[in-house]
Motif scaffolding. Structure first.
Motif, PDB file in Angstrom:
ATOM      1  N   VAL A  61       3.576  -2.739  -3.293  1.00  0.00           N
ATOM      2  CA  VAL A  61       2.351  -1.707  -2.495  1.00  0.00           C
ATOM      3  C   VAL A  61       1.759  -0.287  -3.356  1.00  0.00           C
ATOM      4  O   VAL A  61       2.444  -0.141  -3.545  1.00  0.00           O
ATOM      5  N   ILE A  85      -0.399  -6.055  -1.803  1.00  0.00           N
ATOM      6  CA  ILE A  85      -1.099  -5.398  -1.293  1.00  0.00           C
ATOM      7  C   ILE A  85      -1.398  -3.669  -1.829  1.00  0.00           C
ATOM      8  O   ILE A  85      -0.828  -3.096  -2.213  1.00  0.00           O
ATOM      9  N   HIS A 117      -4.647  -8.315  -1.910  1.00  0.00           N
ATOM     10  CA  HIS A 117      -4.768  -8.509  -0.231  1.00  0.00           C
ATOM     11  C   HIS A 117      -4.901  -6.460   0.185  1.00  0.00           C
ATOM     12  O   HIS A 117      -4.070  -6.128  -0.028  1.00  0.00           O
ATOM     13  N   SER A 147      -7.982  -4.724   7.614  1.00  0.00           N
ATOM     14  CA  SER A 147      -7.795  -5.762   6.541  1.00  0.00           C
ATOM     15  C   SER A 147      -8.478  -7.057   6.956  1.00  0.00           C
ATOM     16  O   SER A 147      -8.844  -7.465   8.025  1.00  0.00           O
ATOM     17  N   ALA A 152      -1.139  -8.520   5.540  1.00  0.00           N
ATOM     18  CA  ALA A 152      -1.067  -7.815   4.391  1.00  0.00           C
ATOM     19  C   ALA A 152      -0.859  -6.235   5.848  1.00  0.00           C
ATOM     20  O   ALA A 152      -0.253  -5.549   5.995  1.00  0.00           O
ATOM     21  N   THR A 155       2.604  -5.347   7.439  1.00  0.00           N
ATOM     22  CA  THR A 155       3.042  -4.869   6.375  1.00  0.00           C
ATOM     23  C   THR A 155       3.096  -3.654   6.430  1.00  0.00           C
ATOM     24  O   THR A 155       4.071  -2.515   5.732  1.00  0.00           O
TER      25      THR A 155
END
Length: 200
Positions: A61, A85, A117, A147, A152, A155
Motif C-alpha cells: 500500500v 494499492i 488499484h 475508488s 482496495a 483494505t
C-alpha cells in the motif's frame, strides 16, 4: 501488509505522525533520498524507515502525498504497479480541466499507474488537521474514500480504522469521488469538511 508514504511535505509528515502514533511500521520516501528524511525518522521513532523512492514503491500500500503533477515522476520510478494499492492524497487545485481531459484528477493519476488499484483518501483535510488526534470527544474524525475497486476500498478502510479514523466510502471516483476532488479553481463540497462520527 507493508505500507509506505511517498512525500515528506506537510501532509506526508502529518500522515507519518499518525502511523507512528498507531505503532504501524512504514517506509517513507521522497525524491531527495533517505538522508533528507533522517531527522523526521529520529523525531517519530523506530516505526519509520527512511527509504529510496524505488524501495518505497515495493510496498503493498503506497500513500501518494506529493504535489499533483509530481505523480508522473513517481510513476516512472516503479518497475511495475501491478496489484499495488495506491492511496491518492493529491489535490489538483488550480489545474485547468483541459489539462485533465475533463476527467477527475484521480482518474489521471490512475492512468499513470497501470495495474494499480487507486483509492482517493486523506486529501480533504489540511495537514494541520491531519496532525491532530483522530479521536476526540466529538467522535472519530471522518476520512472519505472513493475508488473503482471495492477490495482496495476495504483494505484502505481497514488502515483508516487502524489509524483511529472513521472511514466513509463515497463510491466510485467519477461519482461520489467528485465530492472530494478539486476542479480547476474550485474546491469540491467535502474538501475541508472536518466531520466526526460518534461511537454507537
Amino acid at each position: 501488509m507493508t505500507y509506505s508514504i511517498v512525500g515528506t511535505g506537510n501532509v506526508g509528515k502529518a500522515l507519518a505522525l499518525q502511523f507512528a502514533r498507531s505503532g504501524i511500521l512504514f517506509g517513507i520516501a521522497n525524491t531527495r533520498g533517505p538522508d533528507s528524511i533522517a531527522p523526521l525518522a529520529e523525531e517519530l521513532g523506530d516505526k519509520v524507515v527512511p527509504m529510496t523512492l524505488q524501495e518505497a514503491l515495493k510496498a503493498d500500500v503506497i500513500i501518494l502525498a506529493v504535489p499533483f503533477w509530481a505523480h508522473r515522476e513517481v510513476a516512472k520510478a516503479a518497475t511495475t504497479w501491478q496489484g499495488k494499492i495506491v492511496i491518492d492524497v493529491t489535490n489538483a487545485y488550480g489545474v485547468p480541466l483541459s489539462d485533465l481531459d475533463n476527467l477527475p484528477s484521480s482518474a489521471i493519476v490512475a492512468k499513470a499507474l497501470p495495474g494499480a488499484h487507486l483509492v482517493k483518501a486523506f486529501n480533504h483535510l489540511p495537514a494541520g488537521v491531519l496532525k491532530q488526534e483522530p479521536a476526540t470527544a466529538a467522535g472519530r474524525r471522518v476520512i472519505f474514500l472513493s475508488s473503482d475497486d471495492e477490495g482496495a476500498t476495504a483494505t484502505v478502510a481497514a488502515l483508516v480504522e487502524k489509524l483511529g479514523y472513521a472511514p466513509i466510502s463515497l463510491g466510485k471516483i467519477a461519482e461520489g469521488g467528485q465530492l472530494v476532488q478539486a476542479r480547476d479553481k474550485s474546491w469540491a463540497p467535502l474538501i475541508f469538511q472536518d466531520l466526526f462520527k460518534k461511537e454507537q
